[in-house]
Enzyme design. Structure first.
Site, PDB file in Angstrom:
ATOM      1  N   HIS A 127       0.840  -1.198   0.000  1.00  0.00           N
ATOM      2  CA  HIS A 127       0.000   0.000   0.000  1.00  0.00           C
ATOM      3  C   HIS A 127       0.873   1.246   0.000  1.00  0.00           C
ATOM      4  O   HIS A 127       1.770   1.386   0.830  1.00  0.00           O
ATOM      5  CB  HIS A 127      -0.913   0.026   1.234  1.00  0.00           C
ATOM      6  CG  HIS A 127      -1.663   1.312   1.385  1.00  0.00           C
ATOM      7  ND1 HIS A 127      -1.556   2.127   2.494  1.00  0.00           N
ATOM      8  CD2 HIS A 127      -2.528   1.934   0.541  1.00  0.00           C
ATOM      9  CE1 HIS A 127      -2.326   3.189   2.330  1.00  0.00           C
ATOM     10  NE2 HIS A 127      -2.919   3.094   1.156  1.00  0.00           N
ATOM     11  N   SER A 128       0.650   2.128  -0.966  1.00  0.00           N
ATOM     12  CA  SER A 128       1.328   3.419  -1.029  1.00  0.00           C
ATOM     13  C   SER A 128       2.854   3.229  -1.041  1.00  0.00           C
ATOM     14  O   SER A 128       3.383   2.575  -1.939  1.00  0.00           O
ATOM     15  CB  SER A 128       0.867   4.283   0.151  1.00  0.00           C
ATOM     16  OG  SER A 128       1.208   5.619  -0.032  1.00  0.00           O
TER      17      SER A 128
END
Length: 264
Positions: A103-104
């Site tokens: 994520h990210s």
């Protein structure tokens, strides 16, 4: 209720660039998360009961220097430190047939982990994440204004850590308070360290989930467009802001279960 109707009712809007998948398997899937910057395993709290209720295992380790490991914060913590954190979980938990989620900022970490532990990972999911190539750092992937802003924020602070970005605007007041009490500044070195891969590209099956409630500057659109156009990717969209595991956990859980059950 038909399965597609159920997913729509749950708020999942997805567009797949591959052929329709078969019905969801009932066997347990192990999902391992490489979390985003300034965050930690605690940020995935809402996802654990949802994934467990569906019969799956969700593992959310925390990087060195963040969350419950804040006592290990150091200017020497870099991207390699965080890659080693996740590789250690794979090793000591003896995890195999894992679906790895980045994520990210975690897209940087997950890419490095997937490169070194391909035999333990069945597929790789990028959730509104950076997708680096060999030799790139996260700073290399930011537009020049965002890169300069990050560098200025380091100088304005203690000189070695970057303060957290603002939370998405649709985050509830209760969640904003919960997050603000737990997010921590992160070593700037983690953002400026180039990723070193043993091969030119990751050959594992890969999926990209693009969060349609875009962040300022829309930094993840280039990676979403790449996933839509390149062979070897499956592409999905979700009607959620950048931290879907906080603001839209039910919708994200349904989509992750769908992707994890697909034959690859």
């Amino acid at each position: 209720m038909k399965r597609r109707d159920f997913l729509q009712a749950a708020g999942v809007g997805f567009v797949a660039s591959a052929a329709a998948a078969p019905a969801m398997a009932q066997s347990q899937v192990t999902f391992l998360v490489a979390h985003g910057a300034w965050s930690a395993g605690w940020a995935w709290k809402k996802m654990h009961p949802l994934m467990s209720a569906a019969g799956h295992r969700l593992i959310t380790p925390t990087y060195t220097g963040l969350g419950d490991r804040e006592h290990l914060a150091s200017p020497s913590n870099d991207l390699e430190t965080h890659i080693q954190d996740v590789l250690a979980v794979l090793k000591y938990e003896d995890l195999r047939n894992v679906v790895l989620i980045g994520h990210s900022y975690g897209g940087m970490v997950a890419t490095g982990v997937a490169d070194r532990a391909r035999e333990r990972i069945t597929q790789l999911i990028y959730l509104d994440a950076f997708v680096p190539k060999n030799g790139q750092s996260l700073l290399d992937l930011l537009p020049p204004p965002a890169r300069q802003q990050m560098q200025e924020r380091v100088k304005a602070g203690d000189g070695w850590r970057v303060p957290p970005n603002p939370t998405p605007p649709d985050t509830s007041e209760a969640d904003v308070k919960w997050i603000a009490e737990r997010r921590l500044p992160q070593s700037f070195k983690t953002f400026e360290t180039p990723l070193r891969l043993s091969a030119a590209d990751i050959t594992l099956p890969r999926s990209y989930i693009y969060c349609k409630r875009i962040a300022p500057g829309d930094p993840f659109r280039p990676f979403a467009e790449r996933a839509k156009s390149e062979a070897g990717w499956r592409y999905y969209e979700i009607d959620a802001s950048h931290s879907a595991h906080v603001t839209a956990p039910e919708a994200l859980a349904a989509l992750l279960q769908k992707i994890g059950a697909e034959r690859v």
